[in-house]
Scaffold this motif. Structure first.
Motif, mmCIF file in Angstrom:
data_model
loop_
_atom_site.group_PDB
_atom_site.id
_atom_site.type_symbol
_atom_site.label_atom_id
_atom_site.label_comp_id
_atom_site.label_asym_id
_atom_site.label_seq_id
_atom_site.Cartn_x
_atom_site.Cartn_y
_atom_site.Cartn_z
ATOM 1 N N LEU A 142 -13.753 32.851 -62.079
ATOM 2 C CA LEU A 142 -13.563 34.300 -61.925
ATOM 3 C C LEU A 142 -12.459 34.830 -62.829
ATOM 4 O O LEU A 142 -12.459 36.002 -63.190
ATOM 5 C CB LEU A 142 -13.250 34.639 -60.467
ATOM 6 C CG LEU A 142 -14.407 34.480 -59.503
ATOM 7 C CD1 LEU A 142 -13.923 34.606 -58.065
ATOM 8 C CD2 LEU A 142 -15.489 35.515 -59.786
ATOM 9 N N GLY A 143 -11.500 33.977 -63.181
ATOM 10 C CA GLY A 143 -10.406 34.407 -64.035
ATOM 11 C C GLY A 143 -9.410 35.275 -63.284
ATOM 12 O O GLY A 143 -9.459 35.410 -62.062
ATOM 13 N N SER A 144 -8.543 35.906 -64.016
ATOM 14 C CA SER A 144 -7.486 36.718 -63.401
ATOM 15 C C SER A 144 -8.023 38.018 -62.809
ATOM 16 O O SER A 144 -7.344 38.653 -62.006
ATOM 17 C CB SER A 144 -6.399 37.020 -64.427
ATOM 18 O OG SER A 144 -6.960 37.724 -65.526
ATOM 19 N N ASP A 145 -9.219 38.430 -63.207
ATOM 20 C CA ASP A 145 -9.803 39.665 -62.684
ATOM 21 C C ASP A 145 -10.513 39.458 -61.347
ATOM 22 O O ASP A 145 -10.948 40.424 -60.730
ATOM 23 C CB ASP A 145 -10.816 40.241 -63.681
ATOM 24 C CG ASP A 145 -10.155 40.657 -64.985
ATOM 25 O OD1 ASP A 145 -8.946 40.968 -64.961
ATOM 26 O OD2 ASP A 145 -10.847 40.658 -66.006
ATOM 27 N N GLY A 146 -10.650 38.219 -60.895
ATOM 28 C CA GLY A 146 -11.372 37.938 -59.655
ATOM 29 C C GLY A 146 -10.636 38.465 -58.437
ATOM 30 O O GLY A 146 -9.430 38.267 -58.296
ATOM 31 N N GLU B 275 -10.208 38.898 -54.146
ATOM 32 C CA GLU B 275 -10.270 38.003 -52.983
ATOM 33 C C GLU B 275 -11.686 37.963 -52.408
ATOM 34 O O GLU B 275 -12.157 36.901 -51.992
ATOM 35 C CB GLU B 275 -9.268 38.470 -51.914
ATOM 36 C CG GLU B 275 -9.139 37.528 -50.751
ATOM 37 C CD GLU B 275 -8.620 36.140 -51.136
ATOM 38 O OE1 GLU B 275 -9.024 35.169 -50.475
ATOM 39 O OE2 GLU B 275 -7.835 36.025 -52.095
ATOM 40 N N ILE B 276 -12.372 39.099 -52.415
ATOM 41 C CA ILE B 276 -13.756 39.133 -51.896
ATOM 42 C C ILE B 276 -14.667 38.284 -52.775
ATOM 43 O O ILE B 276 -15.487 37.515 -52.265
ATOM 44 C CB ILE B 276 -14.268 40.590 -51.809
ATOM 45 C CG1 ILE B 276 -13.501 41.340 -50.730
ATOM 46 C CG2 ILE B 276 -15.768 40.635 -51.544
ATOM 47 C CD1 ILE B 276 -13.778 42.825 -50.673
ATOM 48 N N ALA B 277 -14.529 38.400 -54.094
ATOM 49 C CA ALA B 277 -15.345 37.594 -55.003
ATOM 50 C C ALA B 277 -15.046 36.108 -54.814
ATOM 51 O O ALA B 277 -15.964 35.280 -54.755
ATOM 52 C CB ALA B 277 -15.087 38.008 -56.455
ATOM 53 N N LEU B 278 -13.762 35.783 -54.666
ATOM 54 C CA LEU B 278 -13.362 34.393 -54.467
ATOM 55 C C LEU B 278 -13.943 33.839 -53.169
ATOM 56 O O LEU B 278 -14.486 32.728 -53.139
ATOM 57 C CB LEU B 278 -11.835 34.286 -54.454
ATOM 58 C CG LEU B 278 -11.249 32.891 -54.326
ATOM 59 C CD1 LEU B 278 -11.585 32.043 -55.541
ATOM 60 C CD2 LEU B 278 -9.743 32.975 -54.145
ATOM 61 N N GLN B 279 -13.867 34.608 -52.103
ATOM 62 C CA GLN B 279 -14.394 34.156 -50.806
ATOM 63 C C GLN B 279 -15.923 34.040 -50.834
ATOM 64 O O GLN B 279 -16.486 33.099 -50.279
ATOM 65 C CB GLN B 279 -13.950 35.095 -49.680
ATOM 66 C CG GLN B 279 -12.487 35.012 -49.366
ATOM 67 C CD GLN B 279 -12.043 33.603 -48.985
ATOM 68 O OE1 GLN B 279 -12.811 32.771 -48.540
ATOM 69 N NE2 GLN B 279 -10.771 33.331 -49.204
ATOM 70 N N THR B 280 -16.578 34.993 -51.470
ATOM 71 C CA THR B 280 -18.042 34.947 -51.570
ATOM 72 C C THR B 280 -18.490 33.700 -52.326
ATOM 73 O O THR B 280 -19.353 32.959 -51.865
ATOM 74 C CB THR B 280 -18.579 36.218 -52.272
ATOM 75 O OG1 THR B 280 -18.185 37.365 -51.535
ATOM 76 C CG2 THR B 280 -20.092 36.182 -52.392
ATOM 77 N N GLY B 281 -17.881 33.465 -53.478
ATOM 78 C CA GLY B 281 -18.238 32.297 -54.273
ATOM 79 C C GLY B 281 -17.891 30.988 -53.593
ATOM 80 O O GLY B 281 -18.667 30.029 -53.624
ATOM 81 N N SER B 282 -16.736 30.937 -52.941
ATOM 82 C CA SER B 282 -16.322 29.718 -52.244
ATOM 83 C C SER B 282 -17.260 29.410 -51.081
ATOM 84 O O SER B 282 -17.623 28.250 -50.866
ATOM 85 C CB SER B 282 -14.886 29.859 -51.731
ATOM 86 O OG SER B 282 -13.991 29.975 -52.809
ATOM 87 N N SER B 283 -17.663 30.428 -50.366
ATOM 88 C CA SER B 283 -18.613 30.220 -49.260
ATOM 89 C C SER B 283 -19.935 29.688 -49.785
ATOM 90 O O SER B 283 -20.531 28.782 -49.193
ATOM 91 C CB SER B 283 -18.856 31.533 -48.513
ATOM 92 O OG SER B 283 -17.688 31.964 -47.896
ATOM 93 N N TYR B 284 -20.389 30.254 -50.872
ATOM 94 C CA TYR B 284 -21.641 29.809 -51.511
ATOM 95 C C TYR B 284 -21.535 28.323 -51.859
ATOM 96 O O TYR B 284 -22.417 27.530 -51.527
ATOM 97 C CB TYR B 284 -21.851 30.655 -52.764
ATOM 98 C CG TYR B 284 -23.079 30.365 -53.603
ATOM 99 C CD1 TYR B 284 -23.401 29.098 -54.038
ATOM 100 C CD2 TYR B 284 -23.902 31.399 -54.017
ATOM 101 C CE1 TYR B 284 -24.502 28.843 -54.834
ATOM 102 C CE2 TYR B 284 -25.008 31.168 -54.814
ATOM 103 C CZ TYR B 284 -25.297 29.889 -55.226
ATOM 104 O OH TYR B 284 -26.392 29.656 -56.017
ATOM 105 N N LEU B 285 -20.435 27.935 -52.529
ATOM 106 C CA LEU B 285 -20.290 26.552 -52.975
ATOM 107 C C LEU B 285 -20.151 25.583 -51.810
ATOM 108 O O LEU B 285 -20.711 24.482 -51.839
ATOM 109 C CB LEU B 285 -19.097 26.418 -53.917
ATOM 110 C CG LEU B 285 -19.237 27.113 -55.264
ATOM 111 C CD1 LEU B 285 -17.976 26.903 -56.102
ATOM 112 C CD2 LEU B 285 -20.465 26.622 -56.007
ATOM 113 N N ARG B 286 -19.413 25.978 -50.785
ATOM 114 C CA ARG B 286 -19.280 25.090 -49.619
ATOM 115 C C ARG B 286 -20.626 24.870 -48.947
ATOM 116 O O ARG B 286 -20.910 23.791 -48.460
ATOM 117 C CB ARG B 286 -18.288 25.678 -48.626
ATOM 118 C CG ARG B 286 -16.866 25.461 -49.017
ATOM 119 C CD ARG B 286 -15.908 25.777 -47.880
ATOM 120 N NE ARG B 286 -14.558 25.636 -48.330
ATOM 121 C CZ ARG B 286 -13.743 26.639 -48.589
ATOM 122 N NH1 ARG B 286 -14.128 27.877 -48.404
ATOM 123 N NH2 ARG B 286 -12.519 26.410 -49.012
#
Length: 177
Positions: free
Chosen positions: A105-109, A111-122
């Motif tokens: 996501l880089g520095s522009d990511g 918290e919502i994007a981070l949580q969405t992507g992390s949930s997907y990967l888990r």
């Protein structure tokens, strides 16, 4: 043999566009997280895809040499490798999904994007064994020139993913996609 594979790749891309359309209805931040996680997933399935491609050539060569027993042995060996990679990927994603997502996501990511992507990967981490099983079986079917079953199985898989995403995501949210 090549036409069904070409057709399915085109159909797969169309299906993924439809899934991304569904995800975009949840907002830009969730779309960013989902897209980044999808890129990570694409990297993670490279070993599974390589095993499927190898299984295709291996099957064709051994069937041509009338060595059906070797095809069975090769398929079982491929499944053992799938299990190894699946466990490795699942553990890696469970332990390191946050830093992996942050790097994508880089520095522009947000918290919502981070949580969405992390949930997907888990979530997807637990299914790499099935993805590898599917890809190895696809390779076996392609190598044995059983393109009818290969096409039916892949169209059913894609149709199920797209239809479920379109119909159930609005009701249950992005986690369902």
């Amino acid at each position: 043999v090549a036409l069904p594979s070409f057709f399915l790749q085109s159909t797969f891309l169309t299906g993924m566009i439809l899934v991304l359309y569904v995800v975009s209805s949840f907002g830009v931040e969730m779309l960013a997280g989902f897209s980044a996680a999808f890129r990570v997933e694409s990297l993670c399935i490279v070993p599974m895809s390589a095993l499927g491609n190898a299984m295709s050539s291996y099957t064709a060569q051994n069937l041509g040499a009338e060595q059906t027993r070797r095809v069975q042995e090769g398929y079982h060996a491929a499944l053992r490798l799938v299990a190894f990679f699946a466990v490795l990927l699942c553990l890696g994603l469970e332990l390191f999904c946050q830093p992996i997502m942050a790097s994508f996501l880089g520095s522009d990511g947000t918290e919502i994007a981070l949580q969405t992507g992390s949930s997907y990967l888990r979530f997807i981490g637990f299914f790499f064994a099935l993805i590898g099983l599917k890809m190895s079986t696809d390779g076996l079917l392609r190598g044995s020139a059983d393109m009818k079953m290969f096409t039916i199985a892949n169209l059913a898989n894609l149709s199920l993913r797209v239809v479920m995403a379109i119909t159930l995501a609005p009701r249950f949210g992005i986690a369902f996609v």
